[in-house]
Design an enzyme around this catalytic site. Structure first.
Site, PDB file in Angstrom:
ATOM      1  N   SER A 185       7.623  11.161  13.686  1.00  0.00           N
ATOM      2  CA  SER A 185       8.171  10.894  12.361  1.00  0.00           C
ATOM      3  C   SER A 185       7.985   9.457  11.883  1.00  0.00           C
ATOM      4  CB  SER A 185       9.652  11.264  12.328  1.00  0.00           C
ATOM      5  OG  SER A 185      10.361  10.580  13.325  1.00  0.00           O
ATOM      6  N   HIS A 213       8.030  17.866  11.350  1.00  0.00           N
ATOM      7  CA  HIS A 213       7.080  17.302  10.370  1.00  0.00           C
ATOM      8  C   HIS A 213       5.734  18.029  10.377  1.00  0.00           C
ATOM      9  CE1 HIS A 213       9.622  13.978   9.132  1.00  0.00           C
ATOM     10  NE2 HIS A 213      10.028  13.941  10.390  1.00  0.00           N
ATOM     11  N   LYS A 244      12.577  20.109   5.398  1.00  0.00           N
ATOM     12  CA  LYS A 244      11.520  19.190   4.960  1.00  0.00           C
ATOM     13  C   LYS A 244      10.541  19.963   4.075  1.00  0.00           C
ATOM     14  CE  LYS A 244      12.400  16.467   9.092  1.00  0.00           C
ATOM     15  NZ  LYS A 244      13.283  15.427   8.568  1.00  0.00           N
TER      16      LYS A 244
HETATM   17  N1  PMP Z   1      13.016  16.351  14.355  1.00  0.00           N
HETATM   18  C1  PMP Z   1      12.363  15.360  13.716  1.00  0.00           C
HETATM   19  C2  PMP Z   1      11.085  14.844  14.300  1.00  0.00           C
HETATM   20  C3  PMP Z   1      12.876  14.847  12.518  1.00  0.00           C
HETATM   21  O1  PMP Z   1      12.239  13.847  11.889  1.00  0.00           O
HETATM   22  C4  PMP Z   1      14.072  15.364  11.997  1.00  0.00           C
HETATM   23  C5  PMP Z   1      14.671  14.879  10.690  1.00  0.00           C
HETATM   24  N2  PMP Z   1      14.762  13.537  10.523  1.00  0.00           N
HETATM   25  C6  PMP Z   1      14.718  16.382  12.703  1.00  0.00           C
HETATM   26  C7  PMP Z   1      14.160  16.860  13.869  1.00  0.00           C
HETATM   27  C8  PMP Z   1      16.007  16.957  12.224  1.00  0.00           C
HETATM   28  O2  PMP Z   1      15.794  17.891  11.201  1.00  0.00           O
HETATM   29  P1  PMP Z   1      16.915  18.188  10.134  1.00  0.00           P
HETATM   30  O3  PMP Z   1      16.835  17.131   9.100  1.00  0.00           O
HETATM   31  O4  PMP Z   1      16.579  19.566   9.636  1.00  0.00           O
HETATM   32  O5  PMP Z   1      18.227  18.161  10.849  1.00  0.00           O
END
Ligand code: PMP
Length: 397
Positions: A185, A213, A244
């Site tokens: 991310s 992602h 997302k």
């Molecule tokens: N995994 C990754 C790599 C993320 O970037 C995120 C969100 N920032 C999440 C999991 C968590 O997802 P959510 O926003 O649906 O809780």
């Protein structure tokens, strides 16, 4: 504030002194590629709304209809009285989309990661995790009380070494899990999943990929990194998010029916926290239908990504190792990265500054996220602003 909580104020003062105290900017109205944020219309390069589905008319209509037919709440946790027909439909639609036997929908990607890792591992088991994995995986590892081994980012020799250690350290009859993000991310690079899977298999380890992602971004029609790499049937646990590219909220695990039935017995966010409301569930179903029908939005997302990153690089910016719409503009020094973000905002571009501890010291950056919804004009305007501010701050020549 009570005397007992005074330490909180002291902690905040410390953050302020380090320039790390931040309050979120406020998006007024719709979360779109061009949005009104803190009262100013800006090109929005900070959302994960990769396909622009967060405001798609078909999703909005599906949500409205679900409110009419199902009301606004689901009433309970999944296993008591909180599994609605809509949840079942979403899981069937997702399982078909991901080409797995079954899917379990969680309230968020965070709870899907944390809840799943904690449910399948126990003390004495070992988890081998990429050093840049998301916080929700890290928390899941800690909650499981398994032994945690962290390998250097995407380093396959490092992975092998940790698996050798795991073989020695795991309890009798215990399990080893290898877990990686599919797309990272903060850098936007893609995990070398075929190598991860091959090496994990040599050691008989369970494999898990967090596709937060990659869902809606990689693979045929956005099926994710397992599809991107042609690894269907070879990754035990695929986690995805509905928050997302899918544009709404939630997370899910895709895998075998046995895995899903086990998680329904043991995953604590499923057992102890209420399920999604109908409007959210219905909007997610519509999003998956839309993604299956056409890959036009994904094509636009990638065209925009190529254009934006090529233009930034042509102006001398360092976009690191990105291979996806997540575009880090590496600055190095923390105050300079924050200044870049602040001055971009003044010039009509919203892109977050990211510093230690989210990224290593000396690797501070502004992270810009391209979406399918940006027009070419939006992206050119953003690049021009990056160039003006970048020159002013001495980031580019
Ligand atoms: N995994 C990754 C790599 C993320 O970037 C995120 C969100 N920032 C999440 C999991 C968590 O997802 P959510 O926003 O649906 O809780």
């Amino acid at each position: 504030m009570s005397e007992a909580l005074r330490f909180l104020a002291e902690e905040l003062e410390k953050l302020k002194a380090q320039g790390l105290f931040r309050l979120p900017r406020v998006v007024q109205g719709r979360q779109r590629a061009r949005a009104v944020i803190d009262g100013r219309e800006v090109v929005n390069l900070s959302s994960n709304n990769y396909l622009g589905l967060a405001t798609h008319p078909r999703l909005q209509e599906a949500a409205r209809r679900a409110v009419e037919s199902h009301g606004v709440g689901s009433g309970a946790v999944r296993t008591i009285a909180g599994t609605q027909d809509l949840h079942q439909t979403l899981e069937e639609v997702l399982a078909r989309f991901k080409r797995t036997e079954a899917v379990l929908v969680y309230q968020s990607g965070f709870t899907a990661n944390a809840g799943t890792v904690a449910a399948i591992l126990a003390p004495g088991d070992v988890v081998v995790s990429d050093e840049l994995n998301h916080a929700s995986i890290i928390d899941g590892c800690r909650l499981s009380r398994a032994t945690i081994k962290v390998y250097p980012h995407a380093d396959m020799e490092g992975l092998r070494q940790k698996l050798e250690e795991a073989r020695r350290d795991v309890r009798e009859g215990g399990r080893t899990l290898v877990v990686t993000d599919g797309v990272f991310s903060m850098d936007g690079d893609i995990a070398p999943l075929p190598d991860v899977v091959r090496i994990a298999r040599e050691f008989g380890a369970i494999t898990m990929v967090d596709d937060a992602h990659a869902s809606g971004v990689l693979g045929d029609h956005g099926r994710g990194s397992v599809d991107h790499w042609g690894l269907h049937g070879q990754v035990d646990i695929q986690v995805g998010t509905l928050s997302k590219a899918v544009g709404v909220l939630g997370g899910y695990v895709a895998g075998s029916r046995t895995l899903i039935e086990y998680l329904l017995q043991r995953a604590r966010p499923i057992l102890f926290s209420t399920s999604h409301p109908p409007a959210v569930t219905a909007a997610c179903i519509e999003a998956i239908h839309l993604m299956e029908e056409s890959d036009e939005l994904i094509r636009r997302l990638w065209e925009n990504t190529r254009l934006f990153q090529a233009e930034l690089r042509a102006r001398g910016f360092d976009t690191g190792r990105s291979q996806t719409p997540i575009t880090p503009v590496i600055v190095g020094e923390e105050t300079k990265a924050m200044a870049l973000s602040d001055q971009l905002f003044q010039e009509g571009v919203f892109a977050q500054g990211i510093a230690y501890p989210t990224v290593p010291r000396g690797k501070a950056r502004v992270r810009a996220i391209v979406t399918a919804e940006h027009s070419q004009a939006d992206l050119e305007e953003a690049v021009a602003a990056f160039a003006r501010v970048g020159k002013r701050l001495g980031i580019i020549g």
